[in-house]
Design a protein around this motif. Structure first.
Motif, PDB file in Angstrom:
ATOM      1  N   VAL A 111       0.875  -1.185   0.000  1.00  0.00           N
ATOM      2  CA  VAL A 111       0.000   0.000   0.000  1.00  0.00           C
ATOM      3  C   VAL A 111       0.910   1.232   0.000  1.00  0.00           C
ATOM      4  O   VAL A 111       1.436   1.612   1.044  1.00  0.00           O
ATOM      5  CB  VAL A 111      -0.931   0.016   1.218  1.00  0.00           C
ATOM      6  N   PRO A 112       1.122   1.854  -1.148  1.00  0.00           N
ATOM      7  CA  PRO A 112       2.102   2.942  -1.230  1.00  0.00           C
ATOM      8  C   PRO A 112       1.565   4.327  -0.882  1.00  0.00           C
ATOM      9  O   PRO A 112       2.329   5.275  -0.779  1.00  0.00           O
ATOM     10  CB  PRO A 112       2.523   2.892  -2.697  1.00  0.00           C
ATOM     11  N   PHE A 113       0.257   4.448  -0.737  1.00  0.00           N
ATOM     12  CA  PHE A 113      -0.340   5.772  -0.546  1.00  0.00           C
ATOM     13  C   PHE A 113      -0.762   5.989   0.898  1.00  0.00           C
ATOM     14  O   PHE A 113      -0.885   5.049   1.684  1.00  0.00           O
ATOM     15  CB  PHE A 113      -1.554   5.954  -1.473  1.00  0.00           C
ATOM     16  N   ASN A 114      -0.977   7.246   1.244  1.00  0.00           N
ATOM     17  CA  ASN A 114      -1.461   7.621   2.575  1.00  0.00           C
ATOM     18  C   ASN A 114      -2.978   7.778   2.553  1.00  0.00           C
ATOM     19  O   ASN A 114      -3.544   8.272   1.587  1.00  0.00           O
ATOM     20  CB  ASN A 114      -0.844   8.941   3.035  1.00  0.00           C
ATOM     21  N   VAL A 115      -3.620   7.360   3.623  1.00  0.00           N
ATOM     22  CA  VAL A 115      -5.040   7.617   3.826  1.00  0.00           C
ATOM     23  C   VAL A 115      -5.199   8.362   5.138  1.00  0.00           C
ATOM     24  O   VAL A 115      -4.604   7.989   6.155  1.00  0.00           O
ATOM     25  CB  VAL A 115      -5.861   6.307   3.866  1.00  0.00           C
ATOM     26  N   GLN A 161      -8.158  10.386   7.788  1.00  0.00           N
ATOM     27  CA  GLN A 161      -9.587  10.497   8.122  1.00  0.00           C
ATOM     28  C   GLN A 161      -9.857  11.939   8.526  1.00  0.00           C
ATOM     29  O   GLN A 161      -9.313  12.440   9.502  1.00  0.00           O
ATOM     30  CB  GLN A 161      -9.962   9.549   9.257  1.00  0.00           C
ATOM     31  N   PHE A 162     -10.708  12.610   7.764  1.00  0.00           N
ATOM     32  CA  PHE A 162     -11.021  14.000   8.041  1.00  0.00           C
ATOM     33  C   PHE A 162     -12.095  14.147   9.120  1.00  0.00           C
ATOM     34  O   PHE A 162     -12.045  15.022   9.952  1.00  0.00           O
ATOM     35  CB  PHE A 162     -11.474  14.704   6.762  1.00  0.00           C
ATOM     36  N   GLU A 163     -13.094  13.303   9.058  1.00  0.00           N
ATOM     37  CA  GLU A 163     -14.177  13.351  10.027  1.00  0.00           C
ATOM     38  C   GLU A 163     -14.783  11.969  10.033  1.00  0.00           C
ATOM     39  O   GLU A 163     -14.353  11.095   9.278  1.00  0.00           O
ATOM     40  CB  GLU A 163     -15.223  14.406   9.622  1.00  0.00           C
ATOM     41  N   ASN A 164     -15.775  11.743  10.868  1.00  0.00           N
ATOM     42  CA  ASN A 164     -16.359  10.411  10.956  1.00  0.00           C
ATOM     43  C   ASN A 164     -16.799   9.900   9.595  1.00  0.00           C
ATOM     44  O   ASN A 164     -17.639  10.499   8.926  1.00  0.00           O
ATOM     45  CB  ASN A 164     -17.563  10.420  11.910  1.00  0.00           C
ATOM     46  N   GLY A 165     -16.195   8.780   9.182  1.00  0.00           N
ATOM     47  CA  GLY A 165     -16.621   8.145   7.947  1.00  0.00           C
ATOM     48  C   GLY A 165     -16.079   8.755   6.674  1.00  0.00           C
ATOM     49  O   GLY A 165     -16.457   8.329   5.586  1.00  0.00           O
ATOM     50  N   HIS A 166     -15.168   9.736   6.758  1.00  0.00           N
ATOM     51  CA  HIS A 166     -14.592  10.348   5.552  1.00  0.00           C
ATOM     52  C   HIS A 166     -13.112   9.981   5.465  1.00  0.00           C
ATOM     53  O   HIS A 166     -12.291  10.434   6.263  1.00  0.00           O
ATOM     54  CB  HIS A 166     -14.755  11.861   5.584  1.00  0.00           C
ATOM     55  N   PHE A 167     -12.784   9.140   4.472  1.00  0.00           N
ATOM     56  CA  PHE A 167     -11.414   8.676   4.281  1.00  0.00           C
ATOM     57  C   PHE A 167     -10.879   9.217   2.957  1.00  0.00           C
ATOM     58  O   PHE A 167     -11.533   9.118   1.923  1.00  0.00           O
ATOM     59  CB  PHE A 167     -11.359   7.148   4.297  1.00  0.00           C
ATOM     60  N   HIS A 168      -9.669   9.758   3.027  1.00  0.00           N
ATOM     61  CA  HIS A 168      -9.112  10.491   1.891  1.00  0.00           C
ATOM     62  C   HIS A 168      -7.741   9.931   1.528  1.00  0.00           C
ATOM     63  O   HIS A 168      -6.840   9.872   2.379  1.00  0.00           O
ATOM     64  CB  HIS A 168      -8.990  11.969   2.261  1.00  0.00           C
ATOM     65  N   ARG A 169      -7.589   9.502   0.264  1.00  0.00           N
ATOM     66  CA  ARG A 169      -6.283   9.059  -0.239  1.00  0.00           C
ATOM     67  C   ARG A 169      -5.519  10.299  -0.688  1.00  0.00           C
ATOM     68  O   ARG A 169      -5.869  10.931  -1.672  1.00  0.00           O
ATOM     69  CB  ARG A 169      -6.467   8.077  -1.389  1.00  0.00           C
ATOM     70  N   GLY A 170      -4.459  10.603   0.055  1.00  0.00           N
ATOM     71  CA  GLY A 170      -3.818  11.888  -0.146  1.00  0.00           C
ATOM     72  C   GLY A 170      -2.543  11.874  -0.948  1.00  0.00           C
ATOM     73  O   GLY A 170      -1.895  12.918  -1.084  1.00  0.00           O
ATOM     74  N   SER A 171      -2.139  10.724  -1.490  1.00  0.00           N
ATOM     75  CA  SER A 171      -0.904  10.676  -2.265  1.00  0.00           C
ATOM     76  C   SER A 171      -1.005   9.612  -3.341  1.00  0.00           C
ATOM     77  O   SER A 171      -1.914   8.784  -3.344  1.00  0.00           O
ATOM     78  CB  SER A 171       0.303  10.403  -1.355  1.00  0.00           C
ATOM     79  N   GLU A 172      -0.031   9.619  -4.251  1.00  0.00           N
ATOM     80  CA  GLU A 172      -0.084   8.745  -5.419  1.00  0.00           C
ATOM     81  C   GLU A 172       0.333   7.316  -5.084  1.00  0.00           C
ATOM     82  O   GLU A 172       0.807   7.026  -3.989  1.00  0.00           O
ATOM     83  CB  GLU A 172       0.836   9.287  -6.523  1.00  0.00           C
ATOM     84  N   GLY A 173       0.190   6.428  -6.053  1.00  0.00           N
ATOM     85  CA  GLY A 173       0.628   5.045  -5.911  1.00  0.00           C
ATOM     86  C   GLY A 173      -0.528   4.072  -6.083  1.00  0.00           C
ATOM     87  O   GLY A 173      -1.669   4.379  -5.749  1.00  0.00           O
ATOM     88  N   ALA A 174      -0.204   2.890  -6.619  1.00  0.00           N
ATOM     89  CA  ALA A 174      -1.210   1.858  -6.860  1.00  0.00           C
ATOM     90  C   ALA A 174      -1.078   0.742  -5.841  1.00  0.00           C
ATOM     91  O   ALA A 174       0.044   0.300  -5.525  1.00  0.00           O
ATOM     92  CB  ALA A 174      -1.055   1.288  -8.275  1.00  0.00           C
ATOM     93  N   LEU A 175      -2.207   0.292  -5.299  1.00  0.00           N
ATOM     94  CA  LEU A 175      -2.221  -0.911  -4.477  1.00  0.00           C
ATOM     95  C   LEU A 175      -1.602  -2.031  -5.311  1.00  0.00           C
ATOM     96  O   LEU A 175      -2.039  -2.294  -6.436  1.00  0.00           O
ATOM     97  CB  LEU A 175      -3.660  -1.260  -4.100  1.00  0.00           C
ATOM     98  N   THR A 176      -0.583  -2.689  -4.787  1.00  0.00           N
ATOM     99  CA  THR A 176       0.140  -3.686  -5.566  1.00  0.00           C
ATOM    100  C   THR A 176       0.008  -5.055  -4.916  1.00  0.00           C
ATOM    101  O   THR A 176       0.376  -5.230  -3.747  1.00  0.00           O
ATOM    102  CB  THR A 176       1.626  -3.314  -5.705  1.00  0.00           C
ATOM    103  N   ILE A 177      -0.513  -6.017  -5.668  1.00  0.00           N
ATOM    104  CA  ILE A 177      -0.782  -7.360  -5.165  1.00  0.00           C
ATOM    105  C   ILE A 177       0.261  -8.323  -5.722  1.00  0.00           C
ATOM    106  O   ILE A 177       0.580  -8.293  -6.912  1.00  0.00           O
ATOM    107  CB  ILE A 177      -2.191  -7.823  -5.581  1.00  0.00           C
TER     108      ILE A 177
END
Length: 339
Positions: A130-134, A136-152
């Motif tokens: 997981v290369p990106f940052n997530v 939480q701004f407020e209850n139930g709000h999740f924000h991906r704040g940087s680049e990168g692809a989930l790599t499996i």
């Protein structure tokens, strides 16, 4: 219907579980009640590209509060707890795993997947980066704040490709890679800055704009590169700059760094690292699996790693409340004896 279970309703787990729900998959998200309470009225997903989606999770469970709850077994179990929670999680997931369950390890750092393989030797265990940052701004709000692809991790089966097809969307780029060992070492190089961010107690973007902080990160990276070379590991390029050139780029004057490394600064101004969040919430960090891995391998290979070692001890001192967060880049250089 294929059943996905996300075990660990933290920032990454909540974001990933909501993506699965958004994509129409059958998903159950398991976590602590204090986090689940923030999700029960719906989840907002956003990213730094201004994408936005609303989703309502239908399967939220706290097995610690309701240990007798009847839960489905997992076809795919996404283990999104931190490295420090793996041993406890291995006990809790026993009833969720069948011989056919594929377990996906989504931890930072190195080594946690080995614990999972030892506990479930007959199951397919794949690593996920997981290369990106997530945040939480407020209850139930999740924000991906940087680049990168989930790599499996791509093994001999088609599992990774199938999961990529199911999950990939605007809010979650997904890719597959068969060279996960080297890839995770490359990711570890980038994660070495997590501790600097946690100690500095400022957002990542503000940290990267200050050369003194970057000099600390560059020095730690050089220690990692020495360890990597001794193991004959070839680091794949996961940024616009190759791994061996990153320390040089980080040491550039601020005005030149901004021009040359603009992609590194393509992150939201509020993003902080997971280690900062752990210290902020008085939790144990993953420092042993990040900078601590460099120290461990340095000892094995007789390679000095003084800055990573000092940073590990600094983070542990903050964990034990013998020190506090918040220090300037100049003070950090002095304390770490970086000339």
């Amino acid at each position: 219907m294929v059943q996905h279970i996300v075990f660990g309703a933290g920032l990454i787990g909540s974001y990933l579980g909501a993506i699965m729900q958004l994509q129409g998959l059958s998903v159950t998200l398991i976590g602590r009640q204090n986090m689940l309470d923030k999700l029960k009225d719906g989840i907002t997903l956003t990213d730094y590209h201004q994408h936005r989606q609303q989703v309502r999770m239908t399967g939220l469970y706290d097995i610690y509060r309701s240990p007798n709850a009847i839960l489905p077994t997992a076809d795919f179990l996404w283990l999104t707890v931190k490295c420090t929670g793996i041993q406890h999680a291995l006990i809790d997931i026993q009833l969720l795993v069948t011989p056919q369950t594929v377990i996906l390890c989504c931890q930072n750092g190195l080594g946690s997947d080995q614990q999972v393989k030892q506990a479930f030797p007959n199951n397919a265990v794949l690593r996920v980066m997981v290369p990106f940052n997530v945040v939480q701004f407020e209850n139930g709000h999740f924000h991906r704040g940087s680049e990168g692809a989930l790599t499996i991790e791509h093994d001999e089966s088609t599992i990774a490709n199938e999961l990529q097809a199911l999950l990939a969307c605007e809010l979650l780029p997904v890719r597959c890679d068969s060279d996960m060992h080297n890839l995770l070492w490359a990711k570890l190089q980038l994660n070495l800055g997590n501790a600097v961010n946690a100690i500095a107690d400022i957002p990542v973007k503000a940290m990267l704009r200050q050369r003194n902080f970057r000099r600390v990160i560059a020095t730690m990276m050089e220690e990692l590169l020495a360890v990597v070379r001794a193991q004959d590991i070839k680091l794949p390029r996961i940024t616009a700059v190759s791994a061996d050139k990153l320390p040089m780029i980080l040491r550039l004057p601020d005005w030149l760094f901004v021009l040359v490394a603009n992609k590194m600064l393509a992150i939201d101004p509020d993003v902080r690292t997971s280690m900062w969040w752990d210290l902020h919430q008085h939790k144990q960090t993953e420092i042993d699996y990040l900078n601590g891995e460099i120290v461990k391998w340095g000892v094995k290979l007789a390679i000095p790693t003084p800055v990573n070692s000092a940073v590990v001890q600094w983070i542990k001192a903050i964990e034990s409340e013998d020190m506090v967060q918040g220090v300037s880049g100049q003070d950090m250089l002095v304390r770490l004896n970086i000339g």
